[in-house]
Design a protein around this motif. Structure first.
Motif, mmCIF file in Angstrom:
data_model
loop_
_atom_site.group_PDB
_atom_site.id
_atom_site.type_symbol
_atom_site.label_atom_id
_atom_site.label_comp_id
_atom_site.label_asym_id
_atom_site.label_seq_id
_atom_site.Cartn_x
_atom_site.Cartn_y
_atom_site.Cartn_z
ATOM 1 N N THR A 1 1.496 10.102 -5.622
ATOM 2 C CA THR A 1 1.249 10.748 -5.109
ATOM 3 C C THR A 1 2.349 11.317 -6.260
ATOM 4 O O THR A 1 1.991 12.973 -6.865
ATOM 5 C CB THR A 1 2.621 11.088 -4.019
ATOM 6 O OG1 THR A 1 1.983 9.963 -2.693
ATOM 7 C CG2 THR A 1 3.169 12.037 -3.973
ATOM 8 N N THR B 1 -6.432 -1.210 -2.234
ATOM 9 C CA THR B 1 -5.640 -1.767 -2.129
ATOM 10 C C THR B 1 -5.471 -3.015 -0.717
ATOM 11 O O THR B 1 -4.653 -3.911 -0.950
ATOM 12 C CB THR B 1 -4.778 -0.643 -1.449
ATOM 13 O OG1 THR B 1 -5.148 -0.210 -0.010
ATOM 14 C CG2 THR B 1 -3.832 -0.506 -2.477
ATOM 15 N N SER C 1 0.643 4.196 -2.606
ATOM 16 C CA SER C 1 0.698 5.653 -2.224
ATOM 17 C C SER C 1 1.918 6.661 -2.899
ATOM 18 O O SER C 1 1.393 7.761 -3.346
ATOM 19 C CB SER C 1 0.857 5.353 -0.832
ATOM 20 O OG SER C 1 1.355 7.205 -0.349
ATOM 21 N N GLN C 2 2.697 5.782 -2.806
ATOM 22 C CA GLN C 2 4.188 6.787 -3.383
ATOM 23 C C GLN C 2 3.565 6.850 -5.383
ATOM 24 O O GLN C 2 4.183 7.992 -5.766
ATOM 25 C CB GLN C 2 5.440 6.173 -3.577
ATOM 26 C CG GLN C 2 6.186 6.110 -1.608
ATOM 27 C CD GLN C 2 7.489 5.087 -1.920
ATOM 28 O OE1 GLN C 2 7.393 3.775 -2.007
ATOM 29 N NE2 GLN C 2 8.061 6.203 -1.654
ATOM 30 N N GLY D 1 -2.478 10.149 -2.796
ATOM 31 C CA GLY D 1 -1.472 9.293 -2.178
ATOM 32 C C GLY D 1 -1.952 9.217 -0.707
ATOM 33 O O GLY D 1 -1.359 8.589 -0.121
ATOM 34 N N ARG D 2 -2.879 10.034 -0.391
ATOM 35 C CA ARG D 2 -3.734 9.845 0.717
ATOM 36 C C ARG D 2 -4.020 8.080 1.076
ATOM 37 O O ARG D 2 -4.712 7.948 0.353
ATOM 38 C CB ARG D 2 -4.702 11.036 1.579
ATOM 39 C CG ARG D 2 -3.515 12.384 1.169
ATOM 40 C CD ARG D 2 -4.664 12.908 1.766
ATOM 41 N NE ARG D 2 -6.088 13.189 0.427
ATOM 42 C CZ ARG D 2 -7.349 13.661 0.885
ATOM 43 N NH1 ARG D 2 -7.879 14.353 1.768
ATOM 44 N NH2 ARG D 2 -8.126 13.183 -0.090
ATOM 45 N N VAL D 3 -3.673 7.632 2.585
ATOM 46 C CA VAL D 3 -4.360 6.308 2.544
ATOM 47 C C VAL D 3 -5.694 6.431 3.243
ATOM 48 O O VAL D 3 -6.166 6.533 4.490
ATOM 49 C CB VAL D 3 -3.578 5.121 2.811
ATOM 50 C CG1 VAL D 3 -3.907 3.861 3.511
ATOM 51 C CG2 VAL D 3 -2.556 5.253 2.502
ATOM 52 N N THR E 1 1.248 -0.917 -0.127
ATOM 53 C CA THR E 1 -0.160 0.123 0.187
ATOM 54 C C THR E 1 0.864 1.486 -0.074
ATOM 55 O O THR E 1 0.487 2.338 -0.353
ATOM 56 C CB THR E 1 -1.144 0.131 0.883
ATOM 57 O OG1 THR E 1 -1.901 -1.081 1.044
ATOM 58 C CG2 THR E 1 -2.229 1.135 1.691
ATOM 59 N N ALA E 2 1.970 1.181 0.674
ATOM 60 C CA ALA E 2 3.571 2.634 0.710
ATOM 61 C C ALA E 2 3.430 2.481 -0.601
ATOM 62 O O ALA E 2 3.049 4.144 -1.485
ATOM 63 C CB ALA E 2 4.205 2.326 1.863
ATOM 64 N N GLU F 1 -9.210 -1.007 2.126
ATOM 65 C CA GLU F 1 -8.423 0.127 2.704
ATOM 66 C C GLU F 1 -8.270 0.837 0.687
ATOM 67 O O GLU F 1 -8.262 0.387 0.082
ATOM 68 C CB GLU F 1 -6.989 -0.036 3.134
ATOM 69 C CG GLU F 1 -5.920 0.573 2.768
ATOM 70 C CD GLU F 1 -4.425 -0.974 3.135
ATOM 71 O OE1 GLU F 1 -4.360 -0.713 4.511
ATOM 72 O OE2 GLU F 1 -3.699 -0.533 1.729
ATOM 73 N N VAL G 1 -6.399 4.054 -1.578
ATOM 74 C CA VAL G 1 -5.492 4.728 -1.711
ATOM 75 C C VAL G 1 -6.013 6.299 -2.421
ATOM 76 O O VAL G 1 -6.290 5.939 -3.620
ATOM 77 C CB VAL G 1 -4.293 4.926 -1.985
ATOM 78 C CG1 VAL G 1 -3.083 5.796 -2.596
ATOM 79 C CG2 VAL G 1 -3.402 3.635 -1.865
#
Length: 475
Positions: A61, A212, A57-58, A179-181, A53-54, A173, A175
């Motif tokens: 973004t 995600t 997000s990247q 990019g905010r989760v 998930t990170a 979940e 994104v």
């Protein structure tokens, strides 16, 4: 972006997900830019394959800052082109297949938490390993992914008993485009704390953000089952048989599918060596399945008695009860082979219609009448989940009926308008389980009440003000 900007953007993506997971070569892009039915072909700046998930997000973004569109893609098994990028090579296809982790299984709470890239079959297997059932079942379950199932609010054969994907999702979940989760991974069946944001993502087709992860409902694993195929005189008999079985079997009725003679013939003509379970061909067939968590439940005897009584009442012509697992699998293989059969049949236009269950016969007859009047060379065939009013009308034409993409598009529009005319006259829906995607976008505008459409556009603008999420899909 200029060439230098593109190179810099791609380097940032490689830093986010790893160089091996940013695909730019034409041969590597090919599987990601064509839809499952080969109706749409696009182009992409690249394919990004995040594993967490990170990383999603990247990527979002970076795309948001650069003004680059994002096309989320799961198993790419959709029926409406909703995961195919536009022809312009200006978008990033976000392929979620590496996000295939089972996060948690809670048998006592009857829930499973998974990454969006898990295949449906993998979730079914994880549930079975702890003696539970995840009831969603689709012909593409070996390759379709949970995120895509949620994004399209998938249906399948067990909706009659368990509902569509919307009824199976407890938490998500996702994104956001910037990019905010959004972490709404609650494993709760009762949670009355404001707006249920998860429901906005169910059926959103990647236009509001990227799903995600999800928390899904599990159920008691059936320990006994019985399957029958019944030959019928007409679609009215199918409806009468449905109500007869519901009255006798109650909640044990899990599946009730119908196939018209024309569709059945297409399936049996496939070079797969399928054996006909019935002694003769019939205008319609129904597939009936009962399941129970009690291993001692005499479902075979019960279904045999129900079907025998139906035959005595004149509701069926012929019937066979699966006497083994292999025979039951054969019956279901016939049902799950319809998409393959339709692709092989010629130039086909498939529809995903829902009408009130009581109006299913009216829908079938209305389609048959108008298609015969307006498209004499066409053959309408039908398959579907009559228990929830979802009937797929497939209009089969000779391949030479259209020789160019423009001719095909014009013919599709005329056929779609005909089916929609019948659908709307019966207070139905133009999409029951396949979604809108690219195929039905214009039809949606004509179908929706203007106030409904304005609200949907407002939600889209609130979540995605730059219009970067899956452009050209849904709205």
């Amino acid at each position: 972006m200029g060439l230098q900007d593109v190179d810099g953007f791609l380097e940032h993506l490689r830093s986010a997900v790893g160089a091996a997971n940013v695909l730019t070569d034409e041969s590597d892009l090919a599987p990601y830019v064509v839809d499952a039915r080969r109706r749409y072909r696009g182009g992409a700046l690249c394919v990004a394959r995040p594993a967490t998930t990170a990383q999603v997000s990247q990527v979002l973004t970076l795309c948001h800052e650069a003004g680059v569109a994002v096309v989320p893609q799961g198993g790419n098994t959709g029926m409406c082109g909703g995961a195919t990028p536009r022809a312009e090579r200006d978008s990033v296809v976000l392929a979620l297949g590496r996000m295939n982790r089972v996060r948690a299984v809670d048998p006592l709470n009857n829930t499973i938490a998974v990454d969006a890239g898990c295949t449906l079959a993998a979730v079914q297997a994880e549930a079975a390993a702890v003696g539970r059932l995840f009831p969603m079942s689709l012909g593409s379950e070996g390759s379709c992914q949970i995120g895509g199932n949620i994004a399209t609010n998938a249906g399948g054969t067990a909706v009659l008993r368990y509902g569509p994907m919307r009824d199976l999702v407890l938490g998500v979940e996702a994104v956001m485009p910037d990019g905010r989760v959004v972490n709404a991974m609650k494993a709760l069946r009762k949670d009355n704390t404001g707006y249920a944001l998860k429901h906005l993502f169910v059926g959103s087709e990647g236009t509001l953000g990227v799903i995600t992860g999800a928390v899904l409902k599990l159920f008691a694993k059936p320990a006994s089952d019985a399957v029958a195929m019944v030959g019928l005189d007409d679609i009215d008999a199918a409806l009468a048989l449905l109500h007869h079985v519901q009255a006798r079997a109650g909640s044990r009725l899990t599946n009730f599918e119908v196939i018209s003679a024309g569709e059945y013939e297409l399936v049996m003509s496939l070079p797969k060596g399928l054996r006909d379970p019935l002694a003769a061909r019939h205008p319609w067939v129904a597939i009936v399945e009962l399941t129970d968590a009690d291993p001692a439940a005499p479902l075979g005897d019960e279904l045999a008695a129900i079907v025998h009584d139906a035959m005595e009442r004149g509701l069926g012509r012929d019937a066979t009860l699966a006497a083994s697992k292999a025979q039951a699998e054969l019956i279901w293989e016939i049902r799950h082979s319809v998409t393959e059969a339709n692709v092989n049949a010629g130039l086909t236009f498939s529809h995903d219609t829902a009408v009130p269950v009581s109006r299913v016969p009216d829908f079938v007859r209305g389609v048959e009448r108008l298609v015969a009047e307006r498209f004499p060379a066409a053959k309408p065939v039908f398959v579907g989940h009559v228990g929830d009013g979802n009937i797929h009308a497939v209009i089969v034409l000779p391949r030479e009926a259209a020789s160019t993409p423009a001719e095909t598009d014009a013919l599709a529009a005329a056929v779609n308008a005909t089916i929609d005319e019948v659908t709307l006259s019966l207070d139905g829906s133009i999409s029951a389980e396949h979604g809108i995607g690219r195929s039905n976008r214009r039809r949606l505008s004509a179908y929706l009440d203007p106030a409904d459409l304005a609200l949907m556009q407002g939600i889209k603008a609130l979540f995605d003000p730059k219009g970067l999420m899956n452009p050209g899909v849904l709205l």
